[in-house]
Design an enzyme around this catalytic site. Structure first.
Site, short mmCIF file in Angstrom:
data_model
loop_
_atom_site.label_atom_id
_atom_site.label_comp_id
_atom_site.label_asym_id
_atom_site.label_seq_id
_atom_site.Cartn_x
_atom_site.Cartn_y
_atom_site.Cartn_z
N GLU A 607 -3.35 -38.02 32.32
CA GLU A 607 -4.56 -37.51 31.68
C GLU A 607 -5.57 -37.04 32.71
O GLU A 607 -6.32 -36.09 32.48
CB GLU A 607 -5.18 -38.57 30.77
CG GLU A 607 -4.28 -39.01 29.61
CD GLU A 607 -3.70 -37.86 28.81
OE1 GLU A 607 -4.34 -36.79 28.72
OE2 GLU A 607 -2.59 -38.01 28.28
N HIS A 610 -5.02 -33.43 33.54
CA HIS A 610 -5.65 -32.53 32.58
C HIS A 610 -7.14 -32.42 32.87
O HIS A 610 -7.72 -31.33 32.89
CB HIS A 610 -5.49 -33.07 31.15
CG HIS A 610 -4.12 -32.88 30.57
ND1 HIS A 610 -3.48 -31.67 30.55
CD2 HIS A 610 -3.30 -33.76 29.97
CE1 HIS A 610 -2.30 -31.82 29.95
NE2 HIS A 610 -2.16 -33.08 29.59
N GLY A 741 -1.13 -32.18 15.36
CA GLY A 741 -1.67 -31.87 16.68
C GLY A 741 -1.46 -30.40 16.93
O GLY A 741 -1.20 -29.65 16.03
N TYR A 743 0.99 -29.02 18.62
CA TYR A 743 2.29 -28.76 19.23
C TYR A 743 3.34 -28.11 18.36
O TYR A 743 4.50 -28.12 18.73
CB TYR A 743 2.85 -30.06 19.77
CG TYR A 743 2.15 -30.47 21.02
CD1 TYR A 743 2.66 -30.12 22.26
CD2 TYR A 743 0.95 -31.13 20.96
CE1 TYR A 743 2.01 -30.46 23.40
CE2 TYR A 743 0.29 -31.47 22.11
CZ TYR A 743 0.82 -31.13 23.33
OH TYR A 743 0.15 -31.46 24.48
#
Length: 824
Positions: A607, A610, A741, A743
Site C-alpha cells: 500500500e 501506491h 470494486g 476490477y
C-alpha cells in the site's frame, strides 16, 4: 481484499481512478484493489471514492511474494519508533490553529478557485468547500444528505455556467472543469471513506439516499455535449495540439475517451437507458459490498474447551478472547477462553493455518467460501444473497457495452487500459503454462507429506491445504510464521519502511507536526518532506487495525486530495497530495504492540507503494497528477515493486527486532524466509490466474442461458488449480474486486503489473544491491519516472524511461522460482 494471496491479496487497496465511469463514483465503496479507472473528470468524480488500490486476494500459502532490498542502518539510531506512534492530539477545529503555522496555511487556505463562503455553515461537508483535510470526526450521518445536496447544487450551477460559456482552450475548459468537480470529489470521497472505515446503519441509509443524486450529476458531467465538443475541438486544432505538453495531450485524449464511455454520443431513449443502467449498477455495487460485510459479521463460532482450539498460537487465542469480551463474555481470557472465531481475516486465517481440529477448519472454510450466498450457514440471517446481484450486474454491464458500440464489457474495461483482451489472455496463458504443472506437483508433494509425516489417510481438501502447507513449510525450512511475529512490531516495521523510502527516494517520512481530525483514535498521521530542505511534499493517514464491526476487510490506499497547481491554497504554488492507507491487522493486545505476520508486512509495503506514487508525483496538472489517469493495469506496478525489498537482507534485517528483548532476527531466519519465498509459488500463481481468467471470461464470453457463473468458474479452475472447487463454492459471491470494486475485466492487471514491477526490481539487482551508490542512483531514477510522471505519460513510455527497454516476463518467473516451466 482477503488476506489470501489468492486473488485478492488482502492488502492491495482497491483503488479507483478518476475518470472511468461516472456511475462508478457513487459505487466505489469497496476495499479491494482497484479495478478500472475512469479517465475523465466526470468519471473521476464517479470513481473518486474508488481511487483506492486494493490488494489482491492473497492466498493462504505463506511467503509467496517477490521482494529484495538493502538498507543501511545509519539513520535508524536517532529514530525512535514511538516518535511515530504517540497518540495524536485530537483537534476538532478546522485547523486554523496558529500552533501549526505552516500546516494551518496549507490546510486553511481555500483554493484560489473556490468562491469564498460568506457564512460558516454548521454542516461540516459544506464547510469542506475550502480546506484540505476532511473533518472526519464531525461528519455525522445526519449531515450527509443535506451537505451533499448543497455541494451537488453548487456544482450543477457551475456546470451550467461552464456549458454556456465554454471555449476550446485550457483556461476556457479544463481549468473550470477541474475547479467545479474538486469540491464534489473531496466531499463525496470523505463520505465514501467513512462508509468503508466507520460504517453504521445511519451512514448506510444516508449514502443510499444521496447516491443516486451523485450518480446523476456525474452522468451530467460525463455526458455534457458542450464539454465533449470543446475537448474534441482542442484535439482537432492539430497545429496547437501537436505543440502541447505531453501531460495536457493525455488529459484531452482521456477526456474524449471517457466521454465516449460515459455515453456522451447517445441520444433520447438510448441515453435514458444508459443512465438508468449506471444508476442501477451503482446501487448493486453498494448492495454487493454491504452483503459481504454483513455475511462476514453474521457468522461466528464459540469454543469453550482448550482441546477444541489445539494448535492455535497465543496471538490467535488472545484475539479470539478479545472478540469474546467484545461480544459480552467479560471474563474471557486467552488461556481459559471462551474463544470466539469469525470470518474476519486475522481470525479465519489463523484457524485455517493452525487449528488441529479438522471439523473446525471445514466449518470455517465452508462459511467463508459461501459468504453472501443461499448456501451459507448464516443464509437465513440478515445478510443478503449476492447470486442474483451477480447475474444482474453482468447483464447490465453487457447491455451497457452494446449501447456504447462494444462487443462486451471486457472491451469497455480494456478501452482505457494498456492491454487488449487478446494480450491480457495471452499473458495469463503464458504464466499458466509456466505454473500449472508446478501447482499440480506441489499438491502431490503436499499429499505425500501429509501421508508420510502425519499418517493422513484421506486426500487433502481445501480446508486441509493451509494447515498441512504450514506444517510442510515448517518442516522444510524450519520456518514458523507465528514465531516471527514478535520480530515484526508495527512501530519498528514503520521505521524500517521509512528508512528504505529515504534511502531510495531521498524523502523523509515522520509524524506530522500537526494532527487533522481523525475518524478513530488509532489512526496515525504522517508528513513526507524533502530530505535536504525539510519542505513538506505530502501527507498521509494510516489506519492499521481491524475493526470488523464497522470497517471493511482487506487493505487499500485511497486519495484525499491530489497535487494541483490550479487548486493551490492562497499564497502557495501547489496543493500538496494527501493519501489514506488502510490495513486490517491485529490491534495491539494486552500491552504488546501490533505484531505482524510477514504477509502483513508485505501488505503494508504494497500500500505504501501506491501512496508513494500519489505523493511523489511531480505533475502540476491535477488530472494527471499521482495516480490520476494512469492506466489501470499499470497502477499496481509501484506497490508490487515495494514488496520485493522484503527479500533484501539489509532492508528486512534492519527492521526485524524482537519487541521485548530487542534482539535482531537471526540471520538463519532470513535465509529461511528467502528460501521459502518460492514455496508453493506455482499454486499461488495458478490461483491468481484462475481468478483473473474467470473475470475476463465472465465479462466477454459468459452466457447465462447455457451455464451459471459458478460453472464457468469451475471450468476455468479445471486447468488452473490442482484442487477443484467444491460444488458449494460461492467464492464469486464475495469477489468484491470485480463486483463492487474497480476490477471488473481488470483483475488480470495484478499479474500484468507484477511483470512490470519484477522487471523494475531486476534493475536494482543488475545494478548491485550491495552497491549503495548504484542503489541510490537507481532509486532516484525510479522516483523520477514511475513515481513522478503520474498519468501524464503513457505507462509503457514511463517503463522504458526507467528500464531502457520493453518489459520482460523473465524476472517475475525467476523471482517465483518458475523459470524452468517457462517457454524459451
Amino acid at each position: 481484499g482477503m488476506v489470501m494471496r489468492a486473488p485478492f491479496r488482502s492488502a492491495k487497496a482497491f483503488r479507483v481512478g478518476l475518470p472511468v465511469t461516472l456511475a462508478l463514483l457513487a459505487v466505489c465503496v469497496i476495499v479491494l484493489k482497484p479495478t478500472s479507472r475512469d479517465h475523465t473528470r466526470a468519471g473521476r468524480v464517479m470513481q473518486m471514492a474508488r481511487t483506492s488500490y486494493m490488494a489482491p486476494v492473497r492466498v493462504a500459502s505463506a511467503f509467496t511474494s517477490s521482494s529484495h532490498f538493502s538498507c543501511d542502518n545509519r539513520r535508524k539510531e536517532e529514530r525512535k519508533a514511538n516518535t511515530f506512534f504517540e497518540k495524536p492530539t485530537p483537534r476538532n477545529s478546522y485547523y486554523t490553529s496558529s500552533a501549526f503555522p505552516r500546516a494551518a496555511a496549507f490546510a486553511a487556505g481555500s483554493a484560489r478557485s473556490a468562491r469564498t463562503v460568506s457564512t460558516v455553515s454548521t454542516n461540516p461537508l459544506i464547510d469542506m468547500k475550502a480546506g484540505i483535510f476532511p473533518p472526519y470526526d464531525s461528519i455525522a450521518p445526519e449531515f450527509v444528505v443535506e451537505g451533499m445536496r448543497q455541494i451537488l447544487s453548487d456544482c450543477e450551477s457551475e456546470l451550467k455556467e461552464l456549458e454556456q460559456n465554454v471555449k476550446p482552450t485550457w483556461e476556457g475548459l479544463v481549468e473550470p472543469l477541474e475547479k467545479l468537480s474538486d469540491p464534489l470529489e473531496r466531499t463525496w470521497g470523505a463520505v465514501q471513506h467513512l462508509k468503508m472505515v466507520k460504517d453504521s446503519e445511519g451512514l448506510r441509509k444516508a449514502v443510499e439516499q444521496i447516491q443516486p443524486e451523485v450518480v446523476s450529476l456525474s452522468l451530467k458531467i460525463g455526458q455534457s455535449k458542450p464539454i465533449a465538443q470543446a475537448f474534441q475541438a482542442i484535439k482537432d486544432d492539430e497545429a496547437a495540439f501537436n505543440v502541447m505538453p505531453e501531460a495536457r495531450k493525455r488529459i484531452v485524449e482521456s477526456q474524449i475517451l471517457t466521454a465516449k464511455l460515459s455515453g456522451v454520443s447517445l441520444e433520447g431513449e438510448s441515453q435514458a437507458k444508459f443512465n438508468k443502467i449506471q444508476q442501477r449498477l451503482a446501487e448493486l455495487s453498494t448492495s454487493f459490498g454491504n452483503n459481504v460485510l454483513d455475511a462476514t459479521k453474521a457468522f461466528s463460532i464459540t469454543k469453550t474447551q482448550a482441546s477444541e482450539v489445539a494448535g492455535l498460537p497465543d496471538s490467535a487465542l488472545a484475539l479470539a478472547a478479545q472478540t469474546a469480551r467484545a461480544k459480552g463474555e467479560e471474563s474471557a481470557t486467552a488461556e481459559a477462553g471462551p474463544w470466539v472465531f469469525t470470518l474476519d481475516i486475522p481470525s479465519y486465517q489463523a484457524v485455517m493455518t493452525y487449528a488441529e481440529d479438522r471439523g473446525f477448519r471445514e466449518q470455517m472454510y465452508k462459511a467463508f467460501v459461501t459468504r453472501a450466498s443461499d448456501v451459507s450457514p448464516s443464509a437465513d440471517s440478515s445478510s443478503g444473497d449476492n447470486s442474483p446481484l451477480i447475474l444482474e450486474i453482468l447483464d447490465l454491464r453487457s447491455q451497457k457495452a452494446a449501447l456504447l458500440g462494444y462487443d462486451h464489457h471486457a472491451d469497455v474495461s480494456l478501452a482505457s487500459k494498456m492491454a487488449t483482451l487478446p494480450k491480457a489472455l495471452g499473458l495469463l496463458e503464458d504464466l499458466r503454462a509456466a505454473s500449472f504443472d508446478a501447482a499440480k506437483q506441489e499438491h502431490e508433494e503436499l499429499n505425500a507429506f501429509a501421508r508420510d509425516e502425519f499418517k493422513v489417510e484421506y486426500s487433502l481438501q481445501q480446508w486441509d491445504v493451509g494447515y498441512y502447507a504450514e506444517k510442510m513449510r515448517q518442516h522444510k525450512y524450519d520456518l514458523d510464521e507465528e514465531k516471527l511475529r514478535p520480530y515484526f512490531s508495527l512501530p519498528k516495521v514503520m521505521v524500517g519502511l521509512f528508512d528504505l523510502i529515504e534511502r531510495l527516494f531521498d524523502v523523509k517520512v515522520e509524524k506530522a507536526p500537526f494532527t487533522p481530525p481523525l475518524w478513530h483514535e488509532s489512526v496515525m498521521f504522517y508528513q513526507v518532506s524533502d530530505t535536504k530542505t525539510g519542505e513538506p511534499k505530502a501527507y498521509f493517514y494510516l489506519d492499521p487495525y481491524t475493526r470488523p464491526a464497522e470497517k471493511r476487510g482487506g487493505a487499500w490506499m485511497n486519495t484525499v486530495v491530489g497535487r494541483s497547481a490550479l487548486l493551490a491554497p492562497d499564497g502557495k504554488e501547489i496543493r500538496l497530495p494527501v493519501a489514506h492507507m488502510v490495513l486490517n491487522q491485529a490491534p495491539p493486545v494486552d500491552g504488546a504492540p501490533s505484531l505482524m505476520k510477514f504477509r502483513e508486512v508485505e501488505t503494508l509495503f504494497h500500500e505504501m507503494g501506491h501512496a508513494l506514487q500519489h505523493m511523489l508525483t511531480t505533475q502540476t496538472e491535477g488530472m494527471v497528477a499521482g495516480i490520476n489517469n494512469i492506466e489501470w493495469d499499470a497502477v499496481e506496478q509501484p506497490s508490487q515493486f515495494m514488496e520485493n525489498w522484503l527479500y533484501d537482507e539489509p532492508t528486512l534485517m534492519g527492521m526485524a527486532e524482537h519487541y521485548l528483548t530487542k534482539e535482531k532476527l537471526p540471520h538463519s531466519e532470513f535465509e529461511k524466509i528467502n528460501a521459502a519465498r518460492t514455496f508453493r509459488a506455482g499454486s499461488a500463481m495458478a490461483r491468481q490466474l484462475h481468478f483473473a481468467k474467470t473475470d475476463l471470461l465472465l465479462h466477454s464470453q459468459f452466457d447465462p442461458k447455457s451455464q451459471t457463473p459458478y460453472e464457468l468458474d469451475r471450468s476455468v479452475a479445471s486447468n488452473h488449480e490442482a484442487l477443484q472447487p467444491k460444488d458449494f463454492d460461492r467464492f464469486l459471491n464475495a469477489f468484491s474486486h470485480i463486483f463492487a470494486g474497480g476490477y471488473s475485466a481488470g483483475y488480470y492487471s495484478y499479474k500484468w503489473a507484477e511483470v512490470l514491477s519484477a522487471d523494475c526490481f531486476a534493475a536494482f539487482e543488475e545494478a548491485g544491491l550491495d552497491d549503495e551508490k548504484a542503489v541510490e542512483e537507481t532509486g532516484r531514477r525510479f522516483r523520477d519516472t514511475v513515481l513522478a510522471l503520474g498519468g501524464g505519460v503513457n505507462p509503457i513510455e514511463v517503463f522504458k524511461a526507467f528500464r531502457g527497454r520493453e518489459p520482460s516476463v523473465k524476472p517475475l518467473l525467476r523471482h517465483s522460482g518458475l523459470a524452468a516451466g517457462a517457454k524459451a
